[in-house]
Design a protein around this motif. Sequence first.
Motif, mmCIF file in Angstrom:
data_model
loop_
_atom_site.group_PDB
_atom_site.id
_atom_site.type_symbol
_atom_site.label_atom_id
_atom_site.label_comp_id
_atom_site.label_asym_id
_atom_site.label_seq_id
_atom_site.Cartn_x
_atom_site.Cartn_y
_atom_site.Cartn_z
ATOM 1 N N MET A 148 -48.509 28.608 72.297
ATOM 2 C CA MET A 148 -47.620 29.279 73.044
ATOM 3 C C MET A 148 -48.283 29.547 74.263
ATOM 4 N N GLU A 149 -47.575 29.188 75.338
ATOM 5 C CA GLU A 149 -48.397 29.247 76.623
ATOM 6 C C GLU A 149 -47.464 30.228 77.472
ATOM 7 N N PRO A 150 -47.893 31.300 77.717
ATOM 8 C CA PRO A 150 -47.109 32.255 78.712
ATOM 9 C C PRO A 150 -47.179 31.924 80.123
ATOM 10 N N THR A 151 -46.364 32.012 81.052
ATOM 11 C CA THR A 151 -46.548 32.186 82.467
ATOM 12 C C THR A 151 -45.645 33.125 83.152
ATOM 13 N N TYR A 152 -46.218 33.903 84.035
ATOM 14 C CA TYR A 152 -45.647 34.828 84.719
ATOM 15 C C TYR A 152 -45.178 34.444 86.046
ATOM 16 N N PHE A 153 -44.008 35.100 86.663
ATOM 17 C CA PHE A 153 -43.641 34.959 87.835
ATOM 18 C C PHE A 153 -43.102 36.032 88.491
ATOM 19 N N VAL A 154 -43.662 36.650 89.555
ATOM 20 C CA VAL A 154 -42.865 37.784 90.196
ATOM 21 C C VAL A 154 -41.601 37.432 91.033
ATOM 22 N N VAL A 155 -40.454 38.414 90.762
ATOM 23 C CA VAL A 155 -39.440 38.063 91.332
ATOM 24 C C VAL A 155 -39.013 39.486 91.971
ATOM 25 N N SER A 156 -38.057 39.382 92.944
ATOM 26 C CA SER A 156 -37.344 40.407 93.410
ATOM 27 C C SER A 156 -35.837 40.484 92.695
ATOM 28 N N LEU A 157 -35.490 41.833 92.296
ATOM 29 C CA LEU A 157 -34.440 42.120 91.557
ATOM 30 C C LEU A 157 -33.277 42.519 92.386
ATOM 31 N N LYS A 158 -32.543 41.731 92.986
ATOM 32 C CA LYS A 158 -31.455 42.222 93.842
ATOM 33 C C LYS A 158 -30.034 42.881 93.245
ATOM 34 N N GLY A 172 -39.823 42.913 89.928
ATOM 35 C CA GLY A 172 -40.127 42.878 88.562
ATOM 36 C C GLY A 172 -40.774 41.345 88.416
ATOM 37 N N TYR A 173 -40.799 40.951 87.138
ATOM 38 C CA TYR A 173 -41.226 39.602 86.816
ATOM 39 C C TYR A 173 -40.830 38.919 85.536
ATOM 40 N N LEU A 174 -40.695 37.557 85.644
ATOM 41 C CA LEU A 174 -40.184 36.788 84.622
ATOM 42 C C LEU A 174 -41.269 36.449 83.706
ATOM 43 N N LYS A 175 -41.236 36.392 82.515
ATOM 44 C CA LYS A 175 -42.223 35.820 81.537
ATOM 45 C C LYS A 175 -41.722 34.816 80.829
ATOM 46 N N VAL A 176 -42.244 33.462 80.985
ATOM 47 C CA VAL A 176 -41.722 32.349 80.458
ATOM 48 C C VAL A 176 -42.753 32.000 79.078
ATOM 49 N N GLU A 177 -42.258 32.102 78.057
ATOM 50 C CA GLU A 177 -43.342 31.701 76.927
ATOM 51 C C GLU A 177 -42.855 30.254 76.286
ATOM 52 N N VAL A 178 -43.647 29.380 76.576
ATOM 53 C CA VAL A 178 -43.339 28.148 76.073
ATOM 54 C C VAL A 178 -44.180 27.662 74.746
ATOM 55 N N TYR A 179 -43.327 27.224 73.549
ATOM 56 C CA TYR A 179 -43.843 26.888 72.280
ATOM 57 C C TYR A 179 -43.987 25.569 72.086
ATOM 58 N N SER A 180 -44.959 25.312 71.330
ATOM 59 C CA SER A 180 -44.965 23.857 70.705
ATOM 60 C C SER A 180 -45.511 23.888 69.215
ATOM 61 N N THR B 40 -50.258 28.511 89.083
ATOM 62 C CA THR B 40 -49.901 29.919 88.706
ATOM 63 C C THR B 40 -50.654 30.915 89.607
ATOM 64 N N ARG B 41 -51.866 30.769 90.098
ATOM 65 C CA ARG B 41 -52.342 31.349 91.230
ATOM 66 C C ARG B 41 -51.546 31.546 92.548
ATOM 67 N N LYS B 42 -51.276 30.169 93.047
ATOM 68 C CA LYS B 42 -50.816 29.922 94.334
ATOM 69 C C LYS B 42 -49.120 30.754 94.180
ATOM 70 N N GLY B 43 -48.607 30.215 93.071
ATOM 71 C CA GLY B 43 -47.169 30.928 93.050
ATOM 72 C C GLY B 43 -47.078 32.269 92.657
ATOM 73 N N LEU B 44 -48.078 32.712 92.109
ATOM 74 C CA LEU B 44 -48.140 34.251 91.838
ATOM 75 C C LEU B 44 -48.503 35.087 93.310
ATOM 76 N N ALA B 45 -49.541 34.654 93.859
ATOM 77 C CA ALA B 45 -49.858 35.279 95.076
ATOM 78 C C ALA B 45 -48.621 35.149 96.158
ATOM 79 N N ALA B 46 -48.157 33.971 96.432
ATOM 80 C CA ALA B 46 -46.953 34.127 97.336
ATOM 81 C C ALA B 46 -45.709 34.951 96.764
ATOM 82 N N SER B 47 -45.466 34.910 95.445
ATOM 83 C CA SER B 47 -44.363 35.663 94.837
ATOM 84 C C SER B 47 -44.525 36.964 95.031
ATOM 85 N N VAL B 48 -45.681 37.405 94.639
ATOM 86 C CA VAL B 48 -46.184 39.016 94.450
ATOM 87 C C VAL B 48 -45.823 39.653 95.893
#
Lengths: 180, 183
Positions: A148-158, A172-180, B40-48
């Motif tokens: 499982m590979e988690p990826t986090y991405f920070v987002v604005s919640l409008k 907030g943030y989006l957590k995307v977990e990808v499974y194989s 991840t690092r680039k995207g994270l930094a910019a999005s944060v």
Amino acid sequence: MKHPTRKGQAQMTETIAIIFIFFVLVLFGLLFYSRYQKVSLQQEAEEILATKAMEITVRTLFLPELLCTKGEAEPEENCVDMAKVEVLKERSEEDGTKYGGFFREGKRKEAYYFDLLSNSRITLQEVFPEAEEPIVLYDNAKKDWTKMEPTYFVVSLKDWEPDWPEPRYRFGYLKVEVYS
Amino acid sequence: MKRGQMEVIGLVIIVILISLGLLFAARFTLQDKSGKEVFTRKGLAASVVSAALKTTMPATENCAPGVPGEARPKLGGDLLEDCAVYWDTRTTGQSYYQCGGKHSCQVAEEILQKLFAATLEEWGKKYQFKSELIEGDNTRRNLVELPRGGRECRGATDRDSSGLFPLQTESGLFIETILYVCD
């Protein structure tokens, strides 16, 4: 009949020793190579999963079902429209489906989202001003997953509030977990 | 074959084996950085940074007590700008926005610290955040620096930045914000 001399015996022993050492070295080489191959195959599998995780994260960020839009203007980047999320959440609660609100409209939609998001689990977590319970947007995790590979991405919640002219942006943030 | 020739062949074989070993070692050590890590690092930094600067303060914070109606300042466009304008009065606590009765510089720092703690720190990422006020004579003042006096990412090889986020304030001041994320 000629008997082997002492010198000849010594040379023979030396040759056998050299051949023995040579084969030991070759054996070490083979062992090392097979191990290296195994590790590089594992690395390749991890790389493929990581690339998939990246692709799914980007797709999720740009899903029109989530993205903040302003009529015909350019959509806002790294932004999730909470009004859209609320609709998805309501649908999901009505249906009680494991996929979240995306798959309400039957098998055809299911295949459509599977093509986009594959075997993954996508959750949205608010951090500020309140750390709310995470919202499951899509849940199609493999049952017998090995990695499982988690990826986090920070987002604005409008979102919009009644009697307030401007949108409110939460963090907030989006957590995307990808499974194989 | 003469003994001398045999020894030369033996030496050549040894040299070939050592070269192969070195090639393998080089392949192990000079492997490319994973594309995902960089993404991840680039995207994270910019999005944060982009999400943090857009974040609005909740009405419950009562950010403008003397002003009729509610005030919901944005962390970047309003609070950091206010922090720059009222920089000299930060010790006395006087600023236009007074979220929770605090100076806007203090509020901005506390909120940013909270956001980073819940995201980057939670995910085990090291970071260095800086928001600077650039004045006419090109002097720079640190409005917010996190972690304080931070050298977290200095000298790190796996480091990516959000890129510069410039803010031009109404009073003609210029604020530059940047975040480094490193492993």
